[in-house]
Design an enzyme around this catalytic site. Structure first.
Site, PDB file in Angstrom:
ATOM      1  N   CYS A  14     109.167 -71.849  49.609  1.00 41.44           N
ATOM      2  CA  CYS A  14     108.846 -71.144  48.385  1.00 41.44           C
ATOM      3  C   CYS A  14     109.376 -71.894  47.156  1.00 41.44           C
ATOM      4  CB  CYS A  14     109.525 -69.777  48.457  1.00 41.44           C
ATOM      5  SG  CYS A  14     108.440 -68.478  48.032  1.00 41.44           S
ATOM      6  N   PRO A  15     108.661 -72.110  46.103  1.00 44.29           N
ATOM      7  CA  PRO A  15     107.300 -71.612  45.806  1.00 44.29           C
ATOM      8  C   PRO A  15     106.176 -72.579  46.177  1.00 44.29           C
ATOM      9  CG  PRO A  15     108.210 -72.652  43.852  1.00 44.29           C
ATOM     10  CD  PRO A  15     109.225 -72.839  44.958  1.00 44.29           C
TER      11      PRO A  15
END
Lengths: 75, 375
Positions: A14-15
């Site tokens: 993430c991201p």
């Protein structure tokens, strides 16, 4: 299903899976399908949430051997 | 590059009551379930995946003054850095990404000194701000007892080493359903005795020392007395420290009372809970300070970061101690209960030794607030 592009986001956390999915989606036209492969657990809820917020449609999701695969149709 | 702030620094700011503006970059569902809370904390939810092209669509929800300090947080600390950079690009000068995200926040324990003990010694409270769990260390003459510990055992081990304390006793007030106990592991690691109330431990798969009503545990010059106080669970036991402090476990909180439904026996345990709160505790001294195993919100936290209040004050102010009729009490604690804690059945089984999840699975099981109370 006619997959226009495959994005290998395995191993990214993430991201990045969503950031890369967005970039890949920008190159497609409405109705085309992007396949996203990821190993990030957070992507399981975030990719669909991103797709919804951006007007795309998740057509199918598969989870196999720790790999999540999404098929998302561009809106 | 965005600046980074540790969860320890965030905890200190919250305890000091500093104003904080936080952008929570997780998705709406995760945000609705659980977030950073504090008296002067303002949190807005702006999912990172909605600002991939910049924060401009959300400017009306952000501070007008670009010099305002903004903290960003996400699940693990990756997306919050991305969000911090997006905020910097929009002109914000003081942006900090919270290192490790909500995962680290959930696991941070902040030690707060509660006070000195009359017989000589000190009582500490470990505040788990991210989940509202409270655990305790009673120290006297170089000896110590730990009560209701969390699974982050290294924090306690480091603390007692730094303070030169030898832990002799590790106690759980009951079989916890909202968090994984560090009790058994700590007792093994530190060579201490692990105590559990036997009525909560009928199904445990490991050996332990039963603690019963009236038992006394000597810690240095201080005595800890066990007081059987069922209601949240059938075994729930309170501990009286040095005739000054009352550790209530999950029976009585500052602004709420325990819920009796987390082990499937709600109707049976309602009358136990009523007895404990309206009879057993009532016979105790008003000036004893109640130290619970949880808190639910920043309103229950004192100025110094502790969560503690005199029993007499609670009898005046806590709604759960002022329900006249038994019927109304029954309704309050059995109807319209908040959702049960995440994975509470699996957590109970882990605390019994029946399940052995790895660390990542333990984290997943504990996600979210504790929800052990009824208001």
């Amino acid at each position: 299903m006619n997959v226009a592009k495959v994005l290998d986001a395995k191993g990214l956390s993430c991201p990045m899976p969503v950031v890369k999915a967005k970039k890949a989606m920008d190159e497609l036209t409405s109705g085309q399908v992007l396949e996203v492969q990821t190993t990030d657990k957070g992507a399981k809820s975030d990719l669909p949430a991103w797709a919804q917020a951006s007007g795309h449609k998740v057509i199918d999701i598969k989870e196999e051997n720790g790999i999540l695969t999404f098929w998302i149709e561009k809106g | 590059m965005a600046k980074i702030i540790s969860v320890k620094e965030v905890a200190n700011k919250i305890i000091r009551g500093e104003k904080m503006f936080i952008v929570d970059a997780r998705n709406a569902e995760e945000f609705a379930n659980w977030r950073i809370e504090g008296k002067n904390v303002e949190v807005v939810n702006i999912p990172y995946f909605e600002i991939l092209d910049g924060v401009e669509p959300f400017l009306d929800r952000l501070p007008k003054d670009k010099n305002t300090t903004i903290y960003s947080v996400c699940a693990k600390g990756g997306s919050s850095e991305f969000v911090a950079e997006q905020l910097e690009q929009a002109g914000y000068q003081n942006v900090y990404s919270i290192e490790g995200g909500m995962k680290a926040w959930s696991e941070h324990l902040e030690p707060v000194k509660i006070g000195e003990l009359k017989s000589g010694g000190t009582l500490y409270q470990f505040v788990r701000l991210g989940k509202g769990c409270l655990s305790y260390l009673v120290e006297s003459n170089g000896e110590g007892a730990l009560i209701d510990t969390n699974r982050m055992t290294d924090v306690y081990v480091r603390f007692v080493k730094e303070h030169g304390i030898t832990i002799k006793h590790v106690i759980d007030t009951h079989l916890h359903a909202d968090h994984i106990s560090g009790g058994r592991k700590l007792a093994e690691q530190l060579g201490a005795t692990y105590y559990l109330p036997p009525k909560d431990a009928e199904e445990v798969t490991f050996s332990y020392t039963p603690i019963q009503d009236g038992d006394r545990i000597q810690v240095g010059n201080v005595v800890i007395k066990a007081l059987y106080s069922p209601g949240h669970t059938i075994g729930s036991t309170s501990f009286i420290v040095d005739d000054q402090y009352l550790l209530t476990g999950d029976i009585l909180f500052i602004d709420s009372i325990g819920r009796p439904d987390l082990a499937g026996k709600v109707q049976d345990w309602v009358s136990d809970l009523r007895q404990t709160l309206y009879k057993r505790y009532k016979q105790l001294a008003d000036d004893w300070v109640v130290l619970p195993a949880h808190y639910m919100g920043p309103n229950e936290m004192n100025e110094d970061g502790s969560v503690a209040e005199a029993l007499g004050v609670l009898y005046k102010q806590n709604h759960g101690l002022n329900i006249g009729s038994e019927e109304e009490f029954r309704k309050t604690v059995t109807e319209n209960l908040p959702p049960q804690p995440n994975a509470y059945k699996e957590i109970r089984q882990t605390n019994m030794g029946k399940l052995s999840p790895d660390e990542e699975q333990q984290r997943e099981m504990e996600i979210g607030p504790n929800r052990c109370a009824v208001r």
